[in-house]
Scaffold this motif. Structure first.
Motif, short mmCIF file in Angstrom:
data_model
loop_
_atom_site.label_atom_id
_atom_site.label_comp_id
_atom_site.label_asym_id
_atom_site.label_seq_id
_atom_site.Cartn_x
_atom_site.Cartn_y
_atom_site.Cartn_z
N ARG A 3 -2.18 13.23 -9.00
CA ARG A 3 -0.89 13.66 -8.45
C ARG A 3 -0.80 13.28 -6.96
O ARG A 3 0.24 12.83 -6.49
N ILE A 4 -1.94 13.42 -6.27
CA ILE A 4 -1.94 13.06 -4.84
C ILE A 4 -1.65 11.56 -4.68
O ILE A 4 -0.83 11.16 -3.84
N ALA A 5 -2.29 10.76 -5.55
CA ALA A 5 -2.08 9.31 -5.47
C ALA A 5 -0.63 8.97 -5.75
O ALA A 5 -0.02 8.15 -5.06
N LEU A 11 5.75 8.36 -1.47
CA LEU A 11 5.99 8.41 -0.03
C LEU A 11 6.03 7.01 0.57
O LEU A 11 6.93 6.66 1.33
N LEU A 12 5.03 6.22 0.19
CA LEU A 12 4.94 4.87 0.71
C LEU A 12 6.18 4.08 0.32
O LEU A 12 6.77 3.36 1.13
N GLY A 13 6.57 4.27 -0.94
CA GLY A 13 7.75 3.57 -1.43
C GLY A 13 8.98 3.93 -0.62
O GLY A 13 9.75 3.05 -0.22
N SER A 14 9.13 5.24 -0.32
CA SER A 14 10.34 5.62 0.42
C SER A 14 10.26 5.13 1.87
O SER A 14 11.27 4.77 2.46
N LEU A 15 9.04 5.10 2.42
CA LEU A 15 8.89 4.57 3.78
C LEU A 15 9.27 3.10 3.81
O LEU A 15 9.95 2.63 4.73
N MET A 16 8.84 2.37 2.76
CA MET A 16 9.12 0.94 2.73
C MET A 16 10.62 0.69 2.57
O MET A 16 11.17 -0.19 3.22
#
Ligand code: HEC
Length: 156
Positions: A3-5, A11-16
């Protein structure tokens, strides 16, 4: 763990995608953003300077507030050169009073910003050494630095 991964990936996707949006600002939008940012610095310079002005005009002296004001002016003044790094002189439709001559004379413009920082630091030293007796001198040193740059680089 999974779940953490997954959260990390989301999160990374939304940052990108946020980065993508930032990269998609048009040149005009980017310039408008630059103008808004630098005007914010000047608004804060004005807000920070106000208590000193009031004290110089005979308002109640508050040593901590006076010194804090001088410190803020030094910090904000130091932000001016970078805020004008982007040359917006060729962009039409901006609501700005910045003279287009700034970017042909950037070293002179930056020096005037440096003069404000020096004056604010000297004002701080004066306030520390003299307290209330120094407030008029401190204000008298700062105001003309605003005016010197406005005379040359701010449109009416
Ligand atoms: C190195 C040059 C420079 C110095 C120093 C400077 N200013 Fe300015 N100021 C400008 C320019 C250029 C603009 C126009 C910015 C724009 O509209 O893009 C401006 C705009 C402003 C504005 C209008 C902001 C807005 O909302 O549009 C205020 C208020 C202001 N300055 C106050 C001050 C005060 C107070 C000081 C001194 C403590 C100061 N400035 C020092 C160059 C300077």
């Amino acid at each position: 763990m999974k779940r953490i991964a997954l959260t990390g990936a989301v999160l990374l996707g939304s940052l990108m995608s946020f980065n993508l949006v930032a990269a998609e600002l048009s040149a005009e939008e980017q310039a408008a953003q630059n103008v808004a940012n630098r005007q914010a610095i000047f608004k804060l310079l004005s807000v920070s300077n106000a208590p000193l002005g009031a004290m110089a005009r005979g308002g109640a002296y508050d040593g901590d507030a006076a010194k804090l004001a001088a410190q803020r002016l030094a910090i904000l003044g130091g932000m001016i050169p970078a805020a004008f790094e982007a040359d917006t002189s060729g962009v039409t439709g901006l609501t700005t009073r910045a003279s287009t001559t700034i970017w042909g004379n950037k070293a002179d413009f930056d020096k005037l910003a440096g003069d404000l920082v020096t004056a604010a630091n000297e004002a701080l030293a004066t306030l520390e050494a003299q307290g209330e007796a120094g407030v008029r001198g401190a204000v008298g040193a700062i105001g003309p630095k605003c005016g010197a740059c406005h005379d040359r680089y701010r449109l009416d």
